[in-house]
Each structure stands twice: as structure tokens, then as C-alpha cells.
Design an enzyme around this catalytic site. Structure first.
Site, short mmCIF file in Angstrom:
data_model
loop_
_atom_site.label_atom_id
_atom_site.label_comp_id
_atom_site.label_asym_id
_atom_site.label_seq_id
_atom_site.Cartn_x
_atom_site.Cartn_y
_atom_site.Cartn_z
N LYS A 1 -14.53 8.34 -3.18
CA LYS A 1 -16.20 8.08 -2.10
C LYS A 1 -16.65 10.34 -2.28
O LYS A 1 -17.42 9.88 -2.55
CB LYS A 1 -15.46 8.64 -0.45
CG LYS A 1 -15.04 7.06 0.62
CD LYS A 1 -14.77 6.62 1.65
CE LYS A 1 -13.63 6.30 1.82
NZ LYS A 1 -13.07 5.90 3.03
N THR B 1 -8.63 6.87 -1.39
CA THR B 1 -10.21 6.50 -1.57
C THR B 1 -11.23 7.67 -0.85
O THR B 1 -12.17 7.15 -1.21
CB THR B 1 -10.26 5.05 -0.79
OG1 THR B 1 -9.81 4.91 0.76
CG2 THR B 1 -9.59 4.05 -1.39
N LYS C 1 -7.70 13.74 5.46
CA LYS C 1 -7.30 12.78 4.52
C LYS C 1 -6.20 12.98 6.19
O LYS C 1 -5.60 13.87 6.19
CB LYS C 1 -6.72 12.63 3.15
CG LYS C 1 -5.67 14.02 3.53
CD LYS C 1 -5.61 13.51 1.61
CE LYS C 1 -6.36 13.73 0.06
NZ LYS C 1 -6.44 12.63 0.01
N ARG C 2 -5.53 11.55 6.29
CA ARG C 2 -4.08 11.70 6.86
C ARG C 2 -2.84 13.45 7.25
O ARG C 2 -3.08 13.66 5.41
CB ARG C 2 -4.03 10.89 7.27
CG ARG C 2 -2.18 10.51 8.58
CD ARG C 2 -1.38 9.16 7.88
NE ARG C 2 -1.70 7.73 6.59
CZ ARG C 2 -0.76 8.25 6.62
NH1 ARG C 2 0.34 8.66 6.69
NH2 ARG C 2 -0.83 7.62 4.96
N LYS D 1 0.84 14.43 0.85
CA LYS D 1 -0.44 14.89 0.29
C LYS D 1 -1.07 16.35 0.26
O LYS D 1 -2.24 16.42 0.05
CB LYS D 1 -1.46 14.09 1.10
CG LYS D 1 -1.40 13.22 1.66
CD LYS D 1 -2.37 11.74 3.00
CE LYS D 1 -2.49 10.37 3.07
NZ LYS D 1 -2.73 10.04 2.49
N HIS E 1 1.48 -1.59 0.26
CA HIS E 1 0.08 -0.32 -0.06
C HIS E 1 0.55 1.19 0.34
O HIS E 1 -0.26 1.87 0.15
CB HIS E 1 -0.73 -0.25 1.31
CG HIS E 1 -1.76 -0.83 1.03
ND1 HIS E 1 -3.45 -0.51 0.32
CD2 HIS E 1 -1.87 -2.30 1.66
CE1 HIS E 1 -4.55 -0.95 0.37
NE2 HIS E 1 -3.57 -2.46 1.28
#
Length: 838
Positions: free
Chosen positions: A679, A675, A567-568, A573, A376
Site C-alpha cells: 500500500k 501488505t 502494523k500489528r 515486526k 499465512h
């Protein structure tokens, strides 16, 4: 390991069949009152929502029990191949709404509660999010279990029953503070303790060689300090199909509650020391591993999961097949969800060789035919590595097995590439150095018959970069399985307004076949349908605005564009890039550049790991920016910013239906999949994103005209790195220079001098691997296009509809079908509706 108090008996004949319970409102009311009064001991004077929630949860769980039992018994009778999904995380969220949806009791439950004067949404809010996961990895595992049950596949999930979740995030003066997330403080009504299946787990001690009765030399693990793994089962219901699979979670307990001798001698703390030490293993999700104690605990957790789960599978196998393991690999598959469960490789070998006395080659053939590994991450630092010294201290026999696996493997490498000692060093499970490490990902690759990435780009980069040597050795092992999310929770349950509109427009079959959403294409330009769509979206935005007001104290206007990045918190990111764009918008307002201005409400959310200083600094920066902007009367409703504390599944269930623009802007080549992007798309948000992870496949499905693409791709990132000069980029970009001036002048930290210096330095650092400055101009231009297109609501609504219409590929049902067809190969099994014997 069965307690002496758990003696076997023959159940009464009238208990061997479980008749299905009625789903109608009258029976639900009757059972609710029974639980509320006789089981929980409450009456009409009780005003605590928690007890009403517990009673309702028990009513729903009771309706799962017969299906759960029948599913389990059918799998046992059929003795078909099974999959055992090993994951350190399962971010399940709240279970009540999901249970009602999959059971089909939602409408009757609402009717029953109405007659009792209760509100379902209010009762749902009393359930705490299960603290069994951290982010995308755990939520993916939860989606996969839902799809496995809905597709009627014999899959059991194995995980850890953490007493505390990662932490509860509180924002104080703009800074993240961590508080304990004791999600089990009021119990978990969905679980079922199964102490009869407890397993003994070894730690410490030493490994010794001995001669068996035949005179053959064997190994055994002696003088270990053991703990018990006690299973707690959670039902995973399929969607209206009679199947209820199991998530088995392990809790660590002492083999003895306390030392009676020490207790009688007055040594009270010492008498319970073993119990305390044992229970620490499953006390908290992902302990901070910046200390040696934290590293030891994480190692113990990962081995605990692997050993308990494998022993449980072998227990079930031996009960049916005895000590004959020739068909074990044909009947069992272990899917390793990321590198954490890689301890399963040496542990299965140990159990087969040491306990069941198979020869090494036979045990290795079994192991390599039943292990499958999902990777992952593309970040090398995120791959699990453990010091050899810790292995030797806590898992001495496993270290022997690891060295034996590695020695035999390196012989194969040498045979393939004679004399290539550098390749042998690169591929060795043992990374040599001052503090030698065991490379767990390599162990998983060597033992697995399938290795998959989770998005097309991710899988491509794995074989061309991170695992290139292994790909050149075994190209047939590597494959891609693009992630997905379950539409049951992430559309049907979390967005009831849109669900109703979809059901009315295209029928209800999309809930089990998401490709049916393509029928929306013909409605996308219909003005009547667009108005209905807009009404649903506005109601969802209003609900999200209420959440933001309650938790952040910031008022979002539902008529504004709702832009969301949740998100984290991690540098790759690039929440920092979004923050720079927010400063740019603020600077434009302050300078009067507001022609054709599109008002925006921008929501951030996400947790930073406790030891991740830079991620915490970015949270502080976003909070300070929000404080300055939100109190500026000149800005007003033109721009509002909020950082949502304690981002979690139940919050996301309100966030994604109310979002207009989904921010997916990771540095290309760094995000494995994502993911959240799926969504948001599934709920009608448009994406602004880079060519990274699953963004690429979302773009392919929906088309460039319905996606805001910007920035460097993975190849361009690689080419730019050697000559990257962010200072020059800033000098040549007037807007970015103004943003950096506001940062460096301390405008957002006037009374906290220097606190953002590390962030400023990272942006201007030529070795910034996230390339924040490089993508600023492209991001700003793409955001300007967003503003222009949002002002044409008819066009925007059409794009929103088309995003939902083309989201079918991103159902976890599709992902799981691919896992099953290409890796697991287990037959779907329909439970018998009535079974006489367990």
C-alpha cells in the site's frame, strides 16, 4: 432452518424485474430526501451526521440491488463452478466510498450533496469501520473479494458477523487500554438479513453408532446443544462491471428466544440463558484465549463458521442436484484463508457421511478435491492447535472423524516410509503429550489439493521447514501466491489527488490493469510532472498531519520527512528496532551532531493483543520516548514522534498517501508477506526493509537503487543464532551503547523505575530470536542514507514515482488471477442485465 413465519409465496409479476436506477445528481437528491424524510423520519432540524450518512448509504445500496440480484441469479442459472472463501476475518473498512467508486456514482454524488449543502468527506467520516478483522489477514480477504468481483469470478465470502470488533485502542499515560468496539451500535446499512437460510449448528452431546434401514452401521451426533447461524449478506461490488458478489456473515442466535416455562415460574435469568450463551459465540472478534473459557469460545467460533458455511453450500447444492454428489467437487472449491477454517475438513466429511450417507472413500475423494489451504504464518505457535479434550467436549462426532482421517493418513505415511515412526509422530494430526492436541494445519494440508504460501520466500521456507515432511510426500500440492492489495481502495479511493494526476497523465485503465502504471517511467524525471507529484504528496502530508494533531496532539511539519511504521504490534515486526533508532537520533541532537540534519516526523501505530505483555511494553516505551522528545525545546522540529491510537483501515487510508518512508523491518524469515508494504509503495513511499516477506519481490520490481535494503537475510539469521552475543555487539558499537545507556539509566522512565527492564533484557538476551541488536548498525546506516537522499528532492521524487510505476505486480487482481488459473479454475461470468425469475 426456516422460521414458521417465513412462508413461501409467489411474488407479484411486476416485482420480478428490477429496472436500473438513475445515477444522475437529480435522482440521487430525490432518493436522498425520500430516505431521509420517510424512512429515517428526519427533517431539516436534525443536525446529526449519522442520519445523513445512513440516507446516502441507502441511496447507494439501492443502486447495487439490481446488479446484486442479477449476479446471484446468473450464477444460479449457469450452475458454474464456484469458490467459497472461508475466513475468520474481513477487515472491510468503510464501505461508502468504495461503493461509490465501484458504482461510478462519485462525481454525481458530490454534485448532489453540493446542492444539498453537504460535504461528502464529512458524511464518510460518520461511518464506523466494520469490526470484522484484526490486521493483514482480514484486509487481504477484503482486497480479494474486491478483485473477485472486479474480475467477475463467482466467489462468495463466508465469515462471522461479530457484534464487537477486537477492541478500540486507547492510549492513556502511554499505555494501551482496551475498550469495546461496538461497531454495530448504530446498525449496518449495507447488510441484508436472510433468516430463511439459517442453519442449525451442533455443540456438545455425544456420538453414537446405529444400524440404518439396510443394517449398515453408521454414526450420528445426539443430545447436542444447538444454536442457529443466521446469515447477513453484504454486497461486494465489482469495478463498474455490473457484478455484485456476496459476503455472507453468520450471526449466532438461540434456537428459542427463551424458555417460557421458566419465565412463567419467575426464573427470568434462566429463561434467557440459552439465548445469551448462543449469542456469545459471535459477540466478539478473537476473544482472549489465555483462559479456558476463551479457548472454548474460539473453538466454537471456528467450527460455527465452517459448519454454517458448508451447510449453506450443501443446501444450495441439494436444491438443484438432489442427493447426487458425484459432481460436487467439480462445481465447488473451498479456499481456507489460514488455519482457522480447517474445521471445514472434518465437518464436510461428517455431513457427507452421516447426513447424506456417502461411503467414506467417496466422501474423502470429494473433500480432497474441493479443499484448498492458504498458510499465512511462519511462526509455529501461530498455527491452530486444539486440545483433544475440548474437541471431545464440544465436537464429539468431529473428533471421531479426525481420528479416522489421521489413522488412514498415517497408514499412507507408513507405506511411503516403512518403519519411520519418528516421521509418523511428526506428521500425525494428533500431537501426543500430557494434553494431546489436534494440529489443525496438518488437517488442512492432508485434505487439500492445493497448499500455498503468500510470498516467494514464505513459500520456500514452508516447504524447507515448517511443512517439509508433507512437501516430501506431496510436492505437487505446494505453490506460491504472492499477496496483493486492491488499487481501487488503496490508490483510487484513498488518494484522489494522485488518482487525478495519474488519470490525466496515463489514462484511467490502470484502475483495472495496474501494470499500466509502468507508463509513469517515462515521466519520472520530467521536472513539470515532478512538481505536480510533489504538490499531491504535500497535500496528502498536510492531511496526515491534521490527523496526527487531532488524535495525538503532536504537530507534524509537512516539510519534514514522514517516516511511518503502522502494523500489528509484535516482536518479530520489530517496532523495538525503530524505537532504538529514534533514541539514537535524539542522542545525536542532544550531542550536537546535527550537520546536514534532515528533520523527521515518525509515526507509529498498531494494536497489541490484550494478553501480549511485551508488545504492550513496547507501546509504552514508544509513548515515553515521544513524550521526552516532543517536549524538548532543543529538539524542536528536528524530530517529532507520535503513536496513533486505534490504528484502523480508515486511518491507513490517510496514512499511506502521506508517507515518505515505509518501515518494513521484520526479522528475516518471520514475515509471511505483508501488505502494508504494498500500500505504501503504491502511494509513492520508499521502503526501508529487510529481505523478508514480499519486501524481496518489491525490491526485485523497483530495483535496489529505489529501495533501502539492510540487515541479515534468512540464511544469515539461521547461521547467527547459535553464536549470537548481543552484549558484545553493544560493547563494540558506540552508538548502540549510548542508546542502551539512555534506556538502562531510566532516562525515558524517570518516575516509573524498572518498567522497561523486560525490554532491556530481551535486547541483551543471546536467545533473542528477533535479533534486534544484530541489525541495529545496518538499520542506522540505511537511515543515514535515507536522510541524505531525501535532501535531494528531485532525486527522491523520481524514486517515489518509480515505486508507483513498478507496483503493478502487487495488485490483488494479479493474485486472484493466479489463484483462479492455478487453483480455482472458475470461469468469469458476466451477469445478465435483466432477469425475469429468481
Amino acid at each position: 432452518m426456516i422460521s414458521k413465519s417465513l412462508k413461501k409465496s409467489t411474488p407479484p409479476a411486476n416485482l420480478t424485474k428490477l429496472p436500473p436506477l438513475s445515477m444522475d445528481a437529480d435522482e440521487l437528491i430525490k432518493d436522498f430526501k425520500r430516505y431521509y424524510t420517510y424512512h429515517l423520519g428526519r427533517d431539516k432540524s436534525c443536525r446529526l451526521l449519522h442520519y445523513a450518512f445512513l440516507a446516502l448509504a441507502m441511496v447507494q445500496k439501492e443502486r447495487l440491488m439490481a446488479r446484486w440480484r442479477n449476479t446471484r441469479c446468473t450464477y444460479k442459472e449457469c450452475d458454474s463452478r464456484r469458490v467459497h472463501y472461508l475466513s475468520m476475518e474481513y477487515l472491510m473498512g468503510r464501505a461508502l466510498s468504495n461503493a461509490m467508486l465501484n458504482l461510478g456514482t462519485e462525481d454525481e454524488t458530490i454534485k448532489a450533496l453540493g446542492q444539498l449543502g453537504m460535504d461528502l468527506e464529512e458524511l464518510e467520516s460518520a461511518e464506523l469501520d466494520a469490526g470484522l478483522g484484526n490486521g493483514g489477514l482480514g484486509r487481504l480477504a477484503a482486497c480479494f473479494l474486491d478483485s473477485c468481483a472486479s474480475l467477475q469470478l463467482p466467489v462468495i465470502g463466508y465469515g462471522i458477523r461479530y457484534e464487537y470488533g477486537m477492541f478500540r485502542q486507547v492510549i492513556k499515560k502511554g499505555e494501551q487500554r482496551e475498550e469495546p468496539d461496538h461497531w454495530l451500535e448504530t446498525g449496518n446499512p449495507w447488510e441484508l438479513e436472510r433468516p430463511e437460510y439459517s442453519q442449525r449448528i451442533r455443540y456438545g452431546g455425544r456420538s453414537e453408532v446405529y444400524a440404518d434401514e439396510k443394517g449398515d452401521l453408521r454414526h450420528r451426533w445426539v443430545e447436542s446443544r444447538d444454536v442457529l447461524a443466521v446469515p447477513f449478506d453484504v454486497p461486494i461490488a465489482g469495478y463498474k462491471n455490473q457484478t455484485v458478489n456476496t459476503l455472507r456473515l453468520w450471526r449466532a442466535m438461540a434456537t428459542q428466544e427463551f424458555d417460557l416455562g421458566e419465565f412463567n415460574a419467575g426464573l427470568y435469568p434462566e429463561s434467557v440463558a440459552a439465548k445469551t450463551a448462543a449469542e456469545h459465540i459471535t459477540m466478539v472478534l478473537y476473544p482472549n484465549d489465555s483462559s479456558e473459557n476463551g479457548k472454548e469460545l474460539r473453538l466454537k467460533q471456528q467450527y460455527f463458521l465452517a459448519s454454517a458455511s458448508l451447510k449453506d453450500v450443501i443446501r444450495r447444492w441439494v436444491a438443484i442436484h438432489g442427493n447426487e454428489f458425484s459432481d460436487f467437487a467439480a462445481k465447488n472449491c473451498f479456499q481456507l484463508n489460514d488455519t482457522h477454517p480447517a474445521f471445514a475438513v472434518p465437518e464436510l466429511m461428517r455431513l457427507l457421511v452421516d447426513i447424506h450417507e456417502l461411503e467414506w472413500d467417496e466422501a474423502w475423494e470429494i473433500t480432497t478435491k474441493c479443499m484448498a489451504y492458504t498458510n499465512h504464518t511462519l511462526l509455529p505457535e501461530a498455527l491452530e492447535k486444539w486440545p483433544v479434550r475440548l474437541f471431545k467436549q464440544w465436537l464429539p462426532r468431529l473428533l471421531d472423524v479426525v481420528y479416522e482421517i489421521n489413522g488412514r493418513f498415517l497408514s499412507d505415511v507408513a507405506a511411503k516410509w516403512p518403519g519411520d515412526t519418528q516421521r509418523q509422530q511428526r506428521m500425525s494430526v494428533i500431537e501426543e503429550g500430557n494434553d494431546p492436541q489436534v494440529r489443525m494445519a496438518y488437517l488442512a494440508i492432508i485434505a487439500s489439493y492445493s497448499i500455498n504460501g503468500v510470498a516467494a520466500l514464505h513459500s520456500k521456507l514452508l516447504v524447507s521447514g515448517l511443512f517439509r515432511d508433507f512437501y516430501e510426500l506431496w510436492p505437487e500440492k505446494f505453490n506460491n501466491k504472492t499477496n496483493g492489495v486492491t488499487q481501487r481502495r488503496w490508490l483510487a479511493a484513498c488518494n484522489p489527488g494522485l488518482r487525478g494526476l495519474l488519470d490525466k497523465t496515463i489514462g484511467e485503465t490502470w484502475c483495472t490493469n495496474l501494470d499500466e502504471l509502468k507508463k509513469l517511467v517515462s515521466h519520472a524525471s520530467d521536472s513539470t510532472f515532478q512538481k505536480q507529484w510533489q504538490q499531491v504528496k504535500r497535500a496528502n502530508k498536510q492531511r496526515l498531519a491534521e490527523l496526527v494533531k487531532t488524535e495525538c496532539g503532536v504537530i507534524f511539519n509537512p516539510d519534514s520527512l514522514f517516516e511511518v511504521q503502522v502494523k500489528r504490534m509484535h516482536e518479530y515486526k520489530r517496532q523495538l528496532l525503530s524505537a532504538l533508532h529514534v533514541i539514537h537520533l535524539y542522542d545525536r541532537i542532544k550531542n550536537g551532531d546535527i550537520n546536514d540534519w534532515q528533520p523527521r516526523c515518525i509515526l507509529f501505530g498498531g494494536k497489541a493483543a490484550p494478553g501480549y505483555t511485551m508488545a504492550k511494553s513496547i507501546i509504552k516505551l514508544i509513548s515515553n520516548i515521544a513524550e521526552v522528545i516532543n517536549r524538548d525545546s532543543e529538539v524542536g522540529d528536528k524530530l517529532k514522534i507520535a503513536f496513533l491510537p486505534d490504528y484502523r483501515v480508515s486511518a491507513m487510508e490517510m496514512i499511506c498517501p502521506g508517507t515518505d518512508l515505509s518501515i518494513q523491518i521484520s526479522t528475516a524469515g518471520k514475515e509471511a508477506s505483508g501488505t502494508g508494504n504494498m500500500k505504501f509503495m503504491m502511494n509513492g513511499a520508499l521502503t526501508i526493509g529487510t529481505m523478508d516477506g514480499a519486501n524481496i519481490e518489491i525490491l526485485e520490481e523497483v530495483g535496489e537503487e529505489n529501495f533501502f535494503l539492510f540487515g541479515l537475510d534468512a540464511d544469515e539469521v539461521t547461521k547467527l543464532r547459535p553464536q549470537y552475543n548481543p552484549k558484545m555487539i553493544v560493547e563494540q558499537d558506540r552508538d548502540l551503547a549510548r542508546v542502551m545507556h539512555l534506556l538502562t539509566s531510566g532516562h525515558f522512565n524517570q518516575f516509573e523505575p524498572g518498567i522497561f527492564d523486560s525490554i532491556i533484557d530481551s535486547i541483551l538476551n543471546p536467545y533473542d530470536q528477533w535479533l534486534v541488536a544484530a541489525d541495529f548498525r545496518a538499520f542506522t546506516q540505511a537511515q543515514q542514507q535515507v536522510s541524505q537522499e531525501y535532501q535531494d528532492q528531485k532525486n527522491w521524487t523520481q524514486k517515489s514515482i518509480l515505486n508507483v510505476a513498478y507496483s503493478g505486480k502487487f495488485s490483488s487482481d494479479r493474485t486472484i488471477r493466479q489463484y483462479n488459473e492455478e487453483i480455482w479454475k472458475v470461469p468469469p461470468t458476466t451477469p445478465h442485465t435483466s432477469i425475469d425469475n429468481d
